[in-house]
Design a protein around this motif. Structure first.
Motif, short mmCIF file in Angstrom:
data_model
loop_
_atom_site.label_atom_id
_atom_site.label_comp_id
_atom_site.label_asym_id
_atom_site.label_seq_id
_atom_site.Cartn_x
_atom_site.Cartn_y
_atom_site.Cartn_z
N SER A 40 -8.95 110.33 96.26
CA SER A 40 -7.53 109.94 96.42
C SER A 40 -7.10 110.37 97.58
CB SER A 40 -5.71 110.52 95.16
OG SER A 40 -5.01 110.57 95.58
N ARG A 41 -7.02 111.87 97.78
CA ARG A 41 -6.67 112.26 99.88
C ARG A 41 -7.81 111.45 100.88
NH1 ARG A 41 -10.35 117.08 98.65
NH2 ARG A 41 -9.70 117.27 97.03
N GLN A 42 -9.27 110.90 100.08
CA GLN A 42 -9.40 110.02 100.86
C GLN A 42 -8.30 108.26 101.43
OE1 GLN A 42 -12.36 110.56 103.61
NE2 GLN A 42 -11.37 108.15 103.92
N ILE A 43 -7.45 107.77 100.16
CA ILE A 43 -7.04 106.76 100.47
C ILE A 43 -5.55 107.29 101.22
CG2 ILE A 43 -5.15 105.01 99.04
CD1 ILE A 43 -7.66 105.29 97.29
N GLU A 44 -5.70 108.07 100.98
CA GLU A 44 -3.98 108.85 101.71
C GLU A 44 -3.72 109.15 103.55
OE1 GLU A 44 -2.56 112.56 99.67
OE2 GLU A 44 -2.13 111.65 97.86
N THR A 45 -5.47 109.67 103.28
CA THR A 45 -5.83 109.51 105.25
C THR A 45 -5.63 108.41 105.65
OG1 THR A 45 -7.38 111.23 104.24
CG2 THR A 45 -7.78 111.25 106.58
N ASP A 46 -6.47 107.50 104.68
CA ASP A 46 -6.58 106.27 105.22
C ASP A 46 -5.16 105.20 105.87
OD1 ASP A 46 -9.48 105.91 105.47
OD2 ASP A 46 -10.32 105.21 103.73
N ASN A 47 -4.62 105.82 104.50
CA ASN A 47 -2.79 104.90 104.56
C ASN A 47 -2.11 105.81 106.09
OD1 ASN A 47 -0.96 103.28 103.52
ND2 ASN A 47 -0.46 105.40 102.47
N GLU A 48 -2.46 107.01 106.18
CA GLU A 48 -1.32 107.15 107.50
C GLU A 48 -2.19 106.49 108.15
OE1 GLU A 48 -1.80 112.16 106.55
OE2 GLU A 48 -0.90 111.96 104.88
N ARG A 49 -3.48 106.86 108.35
CA ARG A 49 -3.87 106.59 109.71
C ARG A 49 -3.73 104.24 110.29
NH1 ARG A 49 -8.08 103.17 110.28
NH2 ARG A 49 -8.88 103.57 107.92
N LEU A 50 -3.35 104.23 109.02
CA LEU A 50 -3.16 102.72 108.62
C LEU A 50 -1.58 102.46 109.15
CD1 LEU A 50 -4.99 100.58 105.88
CD2 LEU A 50 -5.35 100.65 108.89
N GLN A 51 -0.80 103.24 108.98
CA GLN A 51 0.84 103.73 109.08
C GLN A 51 0.98 103.78 110.36
OE1 GLN A 51 2.95 102.64 107.52
NE2 GLN A 51 2.33 101.86 105.71
N LEU A 52 -0.10 104.62 111.68
CA LEU A 52 0.01 105.13 112.59
C LEU A 52 -0.18 104.19 113.27
CD1 LEU A 52 0.62 106.80 114.66
CD2 LEU A 52 -1.71 107.93 114.01
N GLU A 53 -1.28 102.89 112.98
CA GLU A 53 -2.13 102.16 114.00
C GLU A 53 -0.71 100.74 113.76
OE1 GLU A 53 -5.32 100.41 112.75
OE2 GLU A 53 -6.74 102.50 113.12
N LYS A 54 -0.31 100.89 112.32
CA LYS A 54 0.97 99.49 112.34
C LYS A 54 2.13 100.18 113.11
CE LYS A 54 3.97 98.01 109.42
NZ LYS A 54 4.29 98.59 107.96
N ARG A 55 2.65 100.95 113.49
CA ARG A 55 3.88 101.72 114.30
C ARG A 55 3.24 102.08 116.17
NH1 ARG A 55 4.46 105.78 110.33
NH2 ARG A 55 3.08 107.49 111.60
N ALA A 56 2.11 102.18 116.65
CA ALA A 56 1.34 101.50 117.43
C ALA A 56 1.72 100.45 117.71
CB ALA A 56 0.31 102.95 117.50
N GLN A 57 1.44 99.96 117.30
CA GLN A 57 0.53 97.42 117.39
C GLN A 57 2.27 97.82 117.18
OE1 GLN A 57 -1.94 95.75 118.20
NE2 GLN A 57 -3.31 98.08 117.88
N ALA A 58 3.49 97.81 117.02
CA ALA A 58 4.80 97.11 116.64
C ALA A 58 5.66 98.28 118.49
CB ALA A 58 4.98 97.75 115.63
N THR A 59 5.33 98.30 119.01
CA THR A 59 6.13 98.89 120.19
C THR A 59 6.60 98.23 120.92
OG1 THR A 59 3.68 99.40 121.43
CG2 THR A 59 4.78 101.37 120.42
N PRO A 60 7.60 98.30 120.89
CA PRO A 60 8.18 96.42 122.22
C PRO A 60 7.85 96.83 123.29
CG PRO A 60 10.14 98.53 120.88
CD PRO A 60 8.62 99.16 121.16
N LEU A 61 6.62 97.54 123.91
CA LEU A 61 5.85 96.99 125.18
C LEU A 61 4.67 96.10 124.61
CD1 LEU A 61 5.92 97.58 128.00
CD2 LEU A 61 4.82 99.58 127.65
#
Length: 97
Positions: A40-61
């Protein structure tokens, strides 16, 4: 008296075997719980990492850069903007609603 001793001995042996099996099952379930918690901890870590990558990919620039590079889009300016008025649309045969 001998019968009573045998019955009591069998009762003690049965309760001892039951206690051993219960302890074994308890340990097995504890190990399984720890594995599930770690997963469960590993899945939460992966989810946080993926959310961060998603935010980084969606920057307006980044989106603008991809639109320019891959889609050959450009910023709209008054020089390349064509305005359509209602009268022009009626003349062109475009039905209005």
């Amino acid at each position: 008296m001998l019968r009573l001793n045998l019955v009591l001995l069998l009762a003690v042996l049965a309760s001892a075997l039951y206690l051993v099996s219960t302890q074994y099952e308890s340990r097995r379930l504890y190990v399984e719980l720890e594995k599930a918690t770690a997963h469960s901890r590993q899945i939460e870590t992966d989810n946080e990492r993926l959310q961060l990558e998603k935010r980084a990919q969606a920057t307006p620039l980044r989106v603008e850069k991809l639109a320019r590079d891959r889609l050959q889009m450009r910023t709209a300016t008054p020089a390349i903007t064509q305005y359509v008025t209602y009268q022009e649309a009626a003349v062109a045969g475009v039905p209005h609603e």
